[in-house]
Design an enzyme around this catalytic site. Sequence first.
Site, mmCIF file in Angstrom:
data_model
loop_
_atom_site.group_PDB
_atom_site.id
_atom_site.type_symbol
_atom_site.label_atom_id
_atom_site.label_comp_id
_atom_site.label_asym_id
_atom_site.label_seq_id
_atom_site.Cartn_x
_atom_site.Cartn_y
_atom_site.Cartn_z
ATOM 1 N N ASP A 171 0.715 -1.227 0.053
ATOM 2 C CA ASP A 171 0.126 -0.124 0.104
ATOM 3 C C ASP A 171 0.897 1.414 0.061
ATOM 4 O OD1 ASP A 171 -2.861 -0.786 0.626
ATOM 5 O OD2 ASP A 171 -1.750 -2.314 1.549
ATOM 6 N N GLU A 213 -5.316 6.777 -0.066
ATOM 7 C CA GLU A 213 -6.088 6.101 1.139
ATOM 8 C C GLU A 213 -5.262 6.144 2.358
ATOM 9 O OE1 GLU A 213 -8.538 2.077 2.303
ATOM 10 O OE2 GLU A 213 -7.282 2.193 0.470
ATOM 11 N N ASP A 227 -6.022 4.886 -5.041
ATOM 12 C CA ASP A 227 -6.289 3.700 -4.207
ATOM 13 C C ASP A 227 -5.046 2.627 -4.331
ATOM 14 O OD1 ASP A 227 -6.742 1.661 -2.291
ATOM 15 O OD2 ASP A 227 -9.126 1.752 -2.736
ATOM 16 N N VAL A 231 -3.906 -0.396 -3.175
ATOM 17 C CA VAL A 231 -4.146 -1.657 -3.031
ATOM 18 C C VAL A 231 -5.641 -1.673 -2.869
ATOM 19 C CG1 VAL A 231 -3.843 -4.127 -2.408
ATOM 20 C CG2 VAL A 231 -1.905 -2.422 -2.790
ATOM 21 N N ASP A 232 -6.381 -1.648 -3.936
ATOM 22 C CA ASP A 232 -8.057 -1.745 -3.621
ATOM 23 C C ASP A 232 -8.119 -3.297 -3.240
ATOM 24 O OD1 ASP A 232 -10.805 -0.805 -3.252
ATOM 25 O OD2 ASP A 232 -11.058 -1.557 -5.150
ATOM 26 N N THR A 286 -7.527 -4.838 -0.056
ATOM 27 C CA THR A 286 -6.399 -5.576 0.484
ATOM 28 C C THR A 286 -6.576 -6.794 1.174
ATOM 29 O OG1 THR A 286 -5.823 -3.337 0.865
ATOM 30 C CG2 THR A 286 -4.489 -4.650 2.350
ATOM 31 N N SER A 330 -12.669 -5.989 -4.521
ATOM 32 C CA SER A 330 -12.184 -4.685 -5.065
ATOM 33 C C SER A 330 -12.852 -4.212 -6.279
ATOM 34 C CB SER A 330 -10.606 -4.833 -5.292
ATOM 35 O OG SER A 330 -10.491 -5.423 -6.509
ATOM 36 N N LYS A 367 -14.718 -5.677 -9.964
ATOM 37 C CA LYS A 367 -15.924 -5.778 -10.210
ATOM 38 C C LYS A 367 -16.316 -4.888 -11.519
ATOM 39 C CE LYS A 367 -17.199 -5.095 -6.004
ATOM 40 N NZ LYS A 367 -15.979 -5.394 -5.267
ATOM 41 N N LYS A 408 -24.094 -2.408 -4.880
ATOM 42 C CA LYS A 408 -23.568 -2.118 -3.612
ATOM 43 C C LYS A 408 -24.360 -1.249 -2.592
ATOM 44 C CE LYS A 408 -19.439 -1.357 -0.758
ATOM 45 N NZ LYS A 408 -18.113 -0.521 -0.845
ATOM 46 N N ASP A 452 -12.548 4.470 -4.054
ATOM 47 C CA ASP A 452 -13.120 3.078 -4.221
ATOM 48 C C ASP A 452 -13.869 3.114 -5.657
ATOM 49 O OD1 ASP A 452 -11.851 1.909 -2.049
ATOM 50 O OD2 ASP A 452 -13.406 2.742 -0.682
#
Length: 463
Positions: free
Chosen positions: A134, A159, A226, A228-229, A231, A371, A374, A388, A400
């Site tokens: 990250d 982030e 981001d 590492v979306d 994690t 993450s 999608k 979501k 995100d």
Amino acid sequence: MSLYCSSLGTIIPRILGQARKRYHDVLSAFTLTYVVGGVASSSKAQPHNYIACVSKFDHTCSFPVMEEENHSNNLGLLYEQEEQPKEYSKELDVAVRAVQMACSLCQTVQDTLISRTNHQVHSKDDNSPVTVADWSVQAIVSWILSKCLGSENISIVAEEDVQTLSKANASELLEAVVETVNECLSKASQFGVQKPKSALGTSEVLEIISRCNSRGGANGRFWVLDPVDGTLGFVRGDQYAVALALIEDGEVVLGVLGCPNYPMRKEWLSYQHRYHRIISKLTPPNSETWNKGCVLYAKKGSGKAWMQPLLHGNNKFLWPNNAKQVCVSSIDNPALATFCEPVEKANSSHSFTAGLAHSVGLRKQPLRVYSMVKYAAIARGDAEVFMKFARSGYKEKIWDHAAGVIIIQEAGGMVTDAGGRPLDFSKGIYLEGLDRGIVACAGTTLHGKIIEAVDASWGSSSL
């Protein structure tokens, strides 16, 4: 007949002569020069020089990328493919390279995490995991954007903050981050970026991470990262993404989404990632191998989204890196559509989305992935719906969603809140004013049916 042929003998040379003249006029109007030590030269530049595109009809732009074989032609190919003005093209080029490098870094770190769990994984205040990757990705992206586009022009919303790394008891963690960053930067030339003359020190790494302190807003230009979306998926050896977007005056103008573990074949998405890691070692590598990984990207108003494979081995990055256009699925029948759900249950309601999917006629097994993969699945046509709905008290953050939203939109899809309104990226780090949840679809027909179903079902939900 002879008179006709005689006329042609006179006319055709005249036409060819005019065509030749126009061709040379175009060549003189658009010239590529290389800036060597601040002086323009028409000869071929040596590696590590600044590349500048100079046109009578455009402004000069230069950035410190390594010279590549046929680099000018490749840049021209990008513009030719997209048939769009050059606005944001330089930023997109740099952003894609940054995400490619970040994905390479993440793959190295993930392999280490899978082989052994050690000091590289930590917990945030909300108990969500954060890793060496990250902070390292944040440093790499910040460094590349600053070097290639000018640090005075770079503002980044990201982030992770630098406070954890700055604590006295974080020396081992900080040492790992510095080592990871320098290892990645040593390979910068492979991605067409000029590497630093010497390894970065601890204070330098902390400084470039600390640049990611923007709070966003409605005015000006800033990047959203981001690192590492997903994690949790990352530390489990599963799906995750590196997401980078550029926002200008509150609107997303370009997005890049790196998906290092995204299989090139849709059917492999439903299987556990580690299973495929084993299978991949038993099958010869080829362009269809599941674990190739990919980078998706798009510019606002282009009406096109692109996907290129991750760089592997000792290959050099040459734009556009075998990119191909992607577009959303044409399926508009809910019974045939695949919908994506978040894997994490902490901040979303699976029960509500499951009930909603059933009421609208979505009968296929949901695709549950970590993450922003999608968003990539919908943009590529591997799925048709993503919903979501956050649990009470949870606020969606712009990093995100920003990159994924523009990629789906330019690929022909639609992303709104549950009230049918566009997502608002102008209110700071959160998606303020969000109506209930987020709905992303491959087309307007499916989108309309989902929105209607939300309205019909919301009153009975506990959200």
